[in-house]
Design a protein around this motif. Structure first.
Motif, short mmCIF file in Angstrom:
data_model
loop_
_atom_site.label_atom_id
_atom_site.label_comp_id
_atom_site.label_asym_id
_atom_site.label_seq_id
_atom_site.Cartn_x
_atom_site.Cartn_y
_atom_site.Cartn_z
N MET A 103 74.52 14.41 2.08
CA MET A 103 75.68 14.46 2.96
C MET A 103 75.93 15.89 3.43
SD MET A 103 79.72 13.81 2.08
CE MET A 103 79.74 15.30 1.08
N TYR A 121 88.68 5.30 14.41
CA TYR A 121 87.27 5.63 14.26
C TYR A 121 86.59 5.73 15.63
CZ TYR A 121 87.09 4.87 9.19
OH TYR A 121 87.27 4.98 7.83
N THR A 149 79.59 3.85 13.70
CA THR A 149 78.94 3.61 12.41
C THR A 149 78.70 4.92 11.67
OG1 THR A 149 77.86 1.64 13.29
CG2 THR A 149 76.91 2.62 11.29
N ARG A 150 78.26 5.94 12.40
CA ARG A 150 78.00 7.24 11.78
C ARG A 150 79.29 7.85 11.25
NH1 ARG A 150 75.30 10.25 8.49
NH2 ARG A 150 75.22 12.47 9.05
N SER A 203 82.00 6.24 10.26
CA SER A 203 82.39 5.46 9.08
C SER A 203 81.55 5.86 7.87
CB SER A 203 82.22 3.97 9.37
OG SER A 203 82.55 3.20 8.24
N ARG A 204 80.25 6.06 8.07
CA ARG A 204 79.37 6.45 6.98
C ARG A 204 79.74 7.81 6.42
NH1 ARG A 204 76.63 4.18 3.27
NH2 ARG A 204 75.93 2.66 4.85
N LEU A 205 80.04 8.77 7.31
CA LEU A 205 80.41 10.11 6.87
C LEU A 205 81.66 10.08 6.01
CD1 LEU A 205 79.70 12.20 10.10
CD2 LEU A 205 78.58 12.50 7.88
N MET A 244 82.91 7.51 4.29
CA MET A 244 82.60 6.85 3.02
C MET A 244 81.89 7.83 2.07
SD MET A 244 81.34 3.09 4.34
CE MET A 244 80.73 2.66 2.72
N GLU A 245 80.96 8.59 2.60
CA GLU A 245 80.25 9.57 1.77
C GLU A 245 81.21 10.66 1.29
OE1 GLU A 245 77.14 10.96 4.26
OE2 GLU A 245 75.82 9.24 3.89
N SER A 301 83.30 9.24 -1.51
CA SER A 301 82.47 9.14 -2.71
C SER A 301 82.29 10.52 -3.34
CB SER A 301 81.12 8.52 -2.35
OG SER A 301 80.27 8.50 -3.48
#
Length: 304
Positions: free
Chosen positions: A1, A19, A31-32, A34-36, A38-39, A42
């Motif tokens: 990340m 978003y 999508t990118r 959202s992924r960032l 989420m990472e 985490s």
């Protein structure tokens, strides 16, 4: 990340509440984004956003992290600006917004020349006639013409232009040329519609006019004036080619004309990014005072 990318994505989503809108301002896919995020959650071990079907809500941890992340990103931007001030290289991405008619005629050609001088620069130029929110929509700079409302933005005047009443030679041959403002008020006037109405301003005098056409687009009125439909009252940048070619003729040139400012508007920062400052300087020099289009029209110099 990439922590910086994830932090930037989170700040934009939190500020815009969407978003999709964050993805548009950052030129990334939803999508990118959202992924960032989420990472990032985490990585931090906490939930930053509560997602519902209708809107996003920041958690208590999300509110706290947002304030810190905004400060970090601002500090990085200021550090880049300080370094850029001493560098001759202009690079990176630059998002600019401007009005449609003026942008097509005088903004986009100058930006093209600026980019040729700075080949490492990437520009997104959006032209429309709505008043964009620079912070919300992620613009570095907007060109605005006319009176500026009070705001937290910083404005720099780059040029000035005059409002010029004009008509086609055919119209003047048919209806006569007005010699006074009172006579002008009796003519067929093509009116630009704004939130404050369609009256025309001459010095301190506000003139109520009437006629067969009103529009919120200056090009429409210019074309109608060229067709002989009536007298238009237009900013000089819209009619310079029509005046030079003889399709339109200025009238009442002795009357006190209203001068409107052309401004570069940008978010308040401690340090202005070098790419924005250089573009502002370039635009001011290219347009000039009096502006290039008024010099071509042979108008007298503007009073200081």
């Amino acid at each position: 990340m990439n922590l910086l990318d994830a932090m930037t994505a989170y700040v934009r989503v939190a500020e815009l509440g969407s978003y999709t809108r964050a993805a548009e301002t950052l030129d990334l896919s939803r999508t990118r984004i959202s992924r960032l995020i989420m990472e990032l959650e985490s990585h931090l071990g906490v939930r930053l956003l509560q997602r519902t079907t209708r809107r996003l809500h920041l958690t208590e941890a999300g509110e706290s992290y947002l304030a810190r992340a905004q400060g970090i990103l601002q500090a990085l931007e200021e550090a880049e600006a300080e370094l850029g001030a001493g560098s001759t290289e202009v690079c990176g991405r630059l998002r600019v917004n401007g009005p449609m008619s003026f942008g097509m005629r005088f903004l986009s050609p100058v930006i093209a020349r600026f980019m040729l001088e700075h080949p490492s620069l990437e520009v997104r130029l959006d032209l429309n006639d709505r008043r964009v929110d620079l912070l919300e929509e992620g613009y570095d700079l907007a060109i605005r013409i006319g009176e500026l409302p009070d705001s937290s933005l910083v404005a720099r005047r780059l040029a000035r232009c005059r409002m010029v009443p004009c008509a086609s030679p055919e119209y003047l041959a048919r209806f006569g040329e007005p010699r006074t403002l009172a006579e002008l008020a009796e003519h067929r006037c093509l009116r630009y519609r704004t939130a404050s109405g369609t009256d025309w301003q001459f010095g301190s005098e506000r003139l109520a006019v009437h006629g067969p056409l009103e529009s919120n687009n200056g090009d429409v009125l210019t074309q109608a004036a060229e067709a002989g439909l009536g007298i238009a009252h237009q900013p000089s940048f819209l009619i310079n080619e029509s005046i030079k070619s003889g399709r339109l003729v200025p009238v009442l040139v002795e009357e006190a004309s209203v001068t409107i400012g052309i401004h570069g508007v940008y978010p308040a920062r401690r340090h202005l990014p070098a790419k924005v400052e250089r573009l502002l300087d370039f635009l001011a020099e290219a347009w000039g005072d009096p502006p290039e289009w008024e010099r071509e029209m042979g108008l007298s110099p503007l009073a200081q």
